[in-house]
Design an enzyme around this catalytic site. Structure first.
Site, PDB file in Angstrom:
ATOM      1  CE  LYS A 220      45.868  33.347  66.825  1.00 27.38           C
ATOM      2  NZ  LYS A 220      45.113  32.160  66.517  1.00 27.38           N
ATOM      3  CB  CYS A 274      45.224  33.302  61.161  1.00 22.94           C
ATOM      4  SG  CYS A 274      43.551  33.394  61.825  1.00 22.94           S
TER       5      CYS A 274
HETATM    6  N1  LIG Z   1      38.468  33.579  61.940  1.00 21.06           N
HETATM    7  C1  LIG Z   1      39.398  32.818  62.475  1.00 21.06           C
HETATM    8  O1  LIG Z   1      39.714  31.731  61.961  1.00 21.06           O
HETATM    9  C2  LIG Z   1      40.087  33.214  63.751  1.00 21.06           C
HETATM   10  C3  LIG Z   1      40.795  32.240  64.443  1.00 21.06           C
HETATM   11  C4  LIG Z   1      41.404  32.599  65.646  1.00 21.06           C
HETATM   12  C5  LIG Z   1      41.312  33.906  66.106  1.00 21.06           C
HETATM   13  N2  LIG Z   1      40.601  34.840  65.404  1.00 21.06           N
HETATM   14  C6  LIG Z   1      40.509  36.210  65.956  1.00 21.06           C
HETATM   15  O2  LIG Z   1      39.167  36.597  66.019  1.00 21.06           O
HETATM   16  C7  LIG Z   1      38.999  37.914  65.498  1.00 21.06           C
HETATM   17  C8  LIG Z   1      37.612  38.031  64.913  1.00 21.06           C
HETATM   18  O3  LIG Z   1      37.531  37.120  63.852  1.00 21.06           O
HETATM   19  P1  LIG Z   1      36.155  36.659  63.221  1.00 21.06           P
HETATM   20  O4  LIG Z   1      36.486  35.604  62.231  1.00 21.06           O
HETATM   21  O5  LIG Z   1      35.148  36.373  64.285  1.00 21.06           O
HETATM   22  O6  LIG Z   1      35.718  37.987  62.441  1.00 21.06           O
HETATM   23  P2  LIG Z   1      34.345  38.254  61.673  1.00 21.06           P
HETATM   24  O7  LIG Z   1      34.664  39.173  60.565  1.00 21.06           O
HETATM   25  O8  LIG Z   1      33.651  36.956  61.376  1.00 21.06           O
HETATM   26  O9  LIG Z   1      33.453  39.017  62.742  1.00 21.06           O
HETATM   27  C9  LIG Z   1      33.775  40.255  63.267  1.00 21.06           C
HETATM   28  C10 LIG Z   1      32.516  40.832  63.904  1.00 21.06           C
HETATM   29  O10 LIG Z   1      32.877  42.024  64.597  1.00 21.06           O
HETATM   30  C11 LIG Z   1      31.764  42.884  64.518  1.00 21.06           C
HETATM   31  N3  LIG Z   1      32.159  44.241  64.924  1.00 21.06           N
HETATM   32  C12 LIG Z   1      32.942  45.125  64.260  1.00 21.06           C
HETATM   33  N4  LIG Z   1      33.055  46.261  64.965  1.00 21.06           N
HETATM   34  C13 LIG Z   1      32.333  46.096  66.104  1.00 21.06           C
HETATM   35  C14 LIG Z   1      32.062  46.918  67.239  1.00 21.06           C
HETATM   36  N5  LIG Z   1      32.574  48.150  67.346  1.00 21.06           N
HETATM   37  N6  LIG Z   1      31.276  46.420  68.217  1.00 21.06           N
HETATM   38  C15 LIG Z   1      30.738  45.185  68.122  1.00 21.06           C
HETATM   39  N7  LIG Z   1      30.962  44.360  67.075  1.00 21.06           N
HETATM   40  C16 LIG Z   1      31.749  44.813  66.080  1.00 21.06           C
HETATM   41  C17 LIG Z   1      31.328  42.745  63.073  1.00 21.06           C
HETATM   42  O11 LIG Z   1      30.030  43.249  62.844  1.00 21.06           O
HETATM   43  C18 LIG Z   1      31.433  41.213  62.909  1.00 21.06           C
HETATM   44  O12 LIG Z   1      30.228  40.561  63.239  1.00 21.06           O
HETATM   45  C19 LIG Z   1      40.120  38.048  64.471  1.00 21.06           C
HETATM   46  O13 LIG Z   1      40.511  39.393  64.297  1.00 21.06           O
HETATM   47  C20 LIG Z   1      41.214  37.205  65.072  1.00 21.06           C
HETATM   48  O14 LIG Z   1      42.065  37.981  65.866  1.00 21.06           O
HETATM   49  C21 LIG Z   1      39.982  34.522  64.248  1.00 21.06           C
HETATM   50  C1  LIG Z   2      46.733  24.289  61.633  1.00 17.48           C
HETATM   51  C2  LIG Z   2      46.814  25.669  62.157  1.00 17.48           C
HETATM   52  O1  LIG Z   2      47.767  26.080  62.794  1.00 17.48           O
HETATM   53  N1  LIG Z   2      45.780  26.439  61.878  1.00 17.48           N
HETATM   54  C3  LIG Z   2      45.662  27.802  62.369  1.00 17.48           C
HETATM   55  C4  LIG Z   2      45.377  28.719  61.187  1.00 17.48           C
HETATM   56  O2  LIG Z   2      44.276  28.199  60.459  1.00 17.48           O
HETATM   57  P1  LIG Z   2      44.030  28.507  58.914  1.00 17.48           P
HETATM   58  O3  LIG Z   2      42.606  28.294  58.666  1.00 17.48           O
HETATM   59  O4  LIG Z   2      44.610  29.810  58.535  1.00 17.48           O
HETATM   60  O5  LIG Z   2      44.709  27.337  58.119  1.00 17.48           O
HETATM   61  P2  LIG Z   2      46.202  26.835  57.854  1.00 17.48           P
HETATM   62  O6  LIG Z   2      47.182  27.336  58.838  1.00 17.48           O
HETATM   63  O7  LIG Z   2      46.104  25.371  57.736  1.00 17.48           O
HETATM   64  O8  LIG Z   2      46.544  27.402  56.399  1.00 17.48           O
HETATM   65  C5  LIG Z   2      46.915  28.739  56.124  1.00 17.48           C
HETATM   66  C6  LIG Z   2      47.414  28.808  54.697  1.00 17.48           C
HETATM   67  O9  LIG Z   2      48.669  28.138  54.574  1.00 17.48           O
HETATM   68  C7  LIG Z   2      48.633  27.167  53.532  1.00 17.48           C
HETATM   69  N2  LIG Z   2      49.478  26.044  53.950  1.00 17.48           N
HETATM   70  C8  LIG Z   2      49.210  25.403  55.123  1.00 17.48           C
HETATM   71  C9  LIG Z   2      50.012  24.363  55.547  1.00 17.48           C
HETATM   72  C10 LIG Z   2      51.126  23.986  54.774  1.00 17.48           C
HETATM   73  O10 LIG Z   2      51.886  23.064  55.089  1.00 17.48           O
HETATM   74  N3  LIG Z   2      51.372  24.663  53.624  1.00 17.48           N
HETATM   75  C11 LIG Z   2      50.571  25.685  53.179  1.00 17.48           C
HETATM   76  O11 LIG Z   2      50.825  26.268  52.127  1.00 17.48           O
HETATM   77  C12 LIG Z   2      47.158  26.800  53.388  1.00 17.48           C
HETATM   78  O12 LIG Z   2      46.874  26.328  52.093  1.00 17.48           O
HETATM   79  C13 LIG Z   2      46.479  28.121  53.670  1.00 17.48           C
HETATM   80  O13 LIG Z   2      46.414  28.917  52.514  1.00 17.48           O
HETATM   81  O14 LIG Z   2      45.155  30.035  61.658  1.00 17.48           O
HETATM   82  C14 LIG Z   2      44.067  30.168  62.598  1.00 17.48           C
HETATM   83  C15 LIG Z   2      43.967  31.646  63.000  1.00 17.48           C
HETATM   84  O15 LIG Z   2      45.069  32.006  63.779  1.00 17.48           O
HETATM   85  C16 LIG Z   2      44.336  29.324  63.828  1.00 17.48           C
HETATM   86  O16 LIG Z   2      43.233  29.439  64.690  1.00 17.48           O
HETATM   87  C17 LIG Z   2      44.532  27.867  63.375  1.00 17.48           C
HETATM   88  O17 LIG Z   2      44.843  27.049  64.497  1.00 17.48           O
END
Ligand SMILES: NC(=O)c1ccc[n+]([C@@H]2O[C@H](COP(=O)([O-])OP(=O)(O)OC[C@H]3O[C@@H](n4cnc5c(N)ncnc54)[C@H](O)[C@@H]3O)[C@@H](O)[C@H]2O)c1
Ligand SMILES: CC(=O)N[C@H]1[C@@H](OP(=O)(O)OP(=O)(O)OC[C@H]2O[C@@H](n3ccc(=O)[nH]c3=O)[C@H](O)[C@@H]2O)O[C@H](CO)[C@@H](O)[C@@H]1O
Length: 430
Positions: A220, A274
């Site tokens: 990741k 991220c």
């Molecule tokens: N948001 C994304 O795009 C994304 C994508 C891929 C992976 N992730 C991973 O997922 C993780 C969580 O992201 P998210 O977007 O869901 O966050 P979020 O902020 O939307 O949600 C986090 C939740 O955790 C809860 N929480 C905090 N402490 C807690 C506890 N002790 N027990 C139970 N619940 C608790 C909060 O109340 C909240 O509802 C990130 O840290 C990341 O590693 C996020």
């Molecule tokens: C396409 C991709 O891998 N998306 C990942 C990314 O989404 P995430 O939602 O973070 O979106 P992007 O990776 O597309 O963009 C991240 C940032 O980079 C900028 N940007 C992006 C592309 C580019 O060519 N130039 C540029 O400047 C965007 O404007 C943005 O500000 O992180 C998430 C959390 O780990 C992952 O779950 C997603 O799979």
């Protein structure tokens, strides 16, 4: 199966819904009482996740999914527990901040009973599952990993907004601490996910075992760090191209016309939960990774560099009104985590500009709550800085910002024909 999902945020809630939709009994635990009540009322606590509302409306009344703040209700007797509470990075030291996941792990350990598979999905520094969670759970529960319970790490790779689609599309990476843990993790994810067929993968789409939790944690960090470093390279090329009268987008398009080049796009900022964060988690365990550090620093310096270019062109920004177009970190999403809007506003304010912000996805009150002064299209400004590639900005013209003397287009998203006659700085272009 009886499944518990710890943390019902933008990732955890769709996951809980996915597991329940696959026919299992799911209890979600979150410390946020309001979110728990909203979910139990069959309502989505946050907007923007495709199909979430319709699925909740079906699953909550069916009783297959419910939410609670009480770990004692959710954890004992669960076949599997998935944890996805956030791990942050300290802004100044770049060190991981485990406080939410530490608290979640301590609560889990207190209520864990024998026979459960525990799978962490939050992005973690390499080694965290083995060196931090295993001893914490063992100490808190009195149980032994590999004997009484099994521990796995399976990174979440989906993009918010299209979680259900991505869960079908991407292979589910796993790594466990023992062969039995691997078997349990594979069996679990095969039972709760349905995968689309993909002919482009070297193996059938599905659960993809990396052998160890460390390899799975690194995967990741590697895929997200790759994106940051790639964008850093694009930014470097963009700065060079702009200084040498070259349009970097033509160059990138040409390079990417063969299969071994995947150069990303330069931009004013790399935002979101991220991509700007995980390279720092990676650096926390590989501090020698200068290539990662340099790319991160270059990407973080882009707002200041571009605003400095605008200042040079105009002589001074002092006393000018500047509008930043876009609060969101990328187009089409209502999310400002690590958004370029903040450093861009700061760079403009430091130069004495009166800075306001427009975003079609945010109300004026929402912008004010973020510490941003709202701007309405149609109002006058001296300088416009395009920070987010929202679709609306592709058709924006200078007539809609009376008095505008310069467009600083940080996403190469404006229409050159519409802006003909108004000075423009386009990131990556001469
Ligand atoms: N948001 C994304 O795009 C994304 C994508 C891929 C992976 N992730 C991973 O997922 C993780 C969580 O992201 P998210 O977007 O869901 O966050 P979020 O902020 O939307 O949600 C986090 C939740 O955790 C809860 N929480 C905090 N402490 C807690 C506890 N002790 N027990 C139970 N619940 C608790 C909060 O109340 C909240 O509802 C990130 O840290 C990341 O590693 C996020
Ligand atoms: C396409 C991709 O891998 N998306 C990942 C990314 O989404 P995430 O939602 O973070 O979106 P992007 O990776 O597309 O963009 C991240 C940032 O980079 C900028 N940007 C992006 C592309 C580019 O060519 N130039 C540029 O400047 C965007 O404007 C943005 O500000 O992180 C998430 C959390 O780990 C992952 O779950 C997603 O799979």
């Amino acid at each position: 199966m009886r499944i518990a999902v710890v943390a019902l945020g933008k990732i955890g809630l769709p996951l809980a819904v996915q597991f329940a939709s696959s026919g299992h009994d799911v209890i979600g635990v979150d410390v946020n009482q309001k979110a728990v009540d909203t979910i139990n009322a069959g309502l989505e606590p946050f907007p923007g996740e495709a199909h979430l509302q319709e699925k909740l409306a079906e699953l909550i009344p069916s009783g297959r999914l419910r939410a609670t703040t009480d770990y004692a209700e959710a954890i004992p007797g669960a076949d599997a527990v998935v944890l996805v509470a956030p791990v942050f990075v300290n802004d100044e030291t770049w060190e991981p901040d485990f406080k939410y996941m530490d608290a979640a792990t301590a609560s889990l350990a207190e209520h864990l009973t024998a026979g459960t598979l525990v799978s962490y999905e939050t992005t973690l520094p390499v080694g965290t599952t083995r060196n931090r969670w295993k001893p914490m759970i063992e100490a808190g529960s009195g149980l032994t990993e590999g004997v009484d319970f099994h521990l796995a790490y399976s990174p979440e790779r989906v993009l918010t907004g299209r979680v259900f689609e991505d869960l079908r599309k991407y292979p589910k990476l796993i790594g466990a601490l023992s062969p039995e843990g691997t078997r349990r993790a594979r069996e679990f994810y095969e039972a709760v996910l349905q995968f689309d067929e993909r002919s482009d993968l070297p193996r059938p789409n599905g659960v993809w075992d990396l052998g160890t939790t460390e390899a799975s944690e690194m995967a990741k960090l590697a895929e997200t760090t790759y994106r940051d470093v790639n964008i850093g390279l694009a930014n470097q090329f963009g700065l060079f191209a702009a200084a040498n009268g070259i349009d970097v987008y033509k160059v990138i398009e040409a390079c990417n016309s063969q299969p071994y080049s995947h150069i990303h796009r330069p931009g004013i900022a790399v935002g979101g939960h991220c991509i700007p964060v995980y390279p720092r988690l990676y650096l926390s365990t590989d501090p020698d990774a200068d290539i990662v550090r340099t790319a991160r620093q270059l990407n973080a310096s882009m707002p200041e560099r571009l605003v400095a270019q605008a200042e040079t062109l105009l002589g001074s920004l002092s006393g000018m009104t500047a509008v930043v177009l876009g609060a969101a970190y990328r187009g089409g999403v209502k999310e400002t985590a690590f958004s370029g809007v903040f450093p861009t506003v700061q760079a403009l304010r430091q130069r004495g500009a009166d800075v306001r912000v427009h975003d079609p996805l945010y109300t004026d009150d929402e912008l004010r709550a973020l510490g941003l002064e709202p701007f309405a299209i149609g109002e006058a400004a001296d300088v416009a800085v395009l920070q987010t590639d929202h679709a609306d900005y592709r058709t924006l013209s200078p007539a809609q910002i009376p008095g505008v003397k310069l467009l600083l287009d940080g996403r190469a998203a404006s229409d050159a024909a519409l802006w003909a006659g108004t000075p423009r700085i386009v990131v990556g272009s001469a």
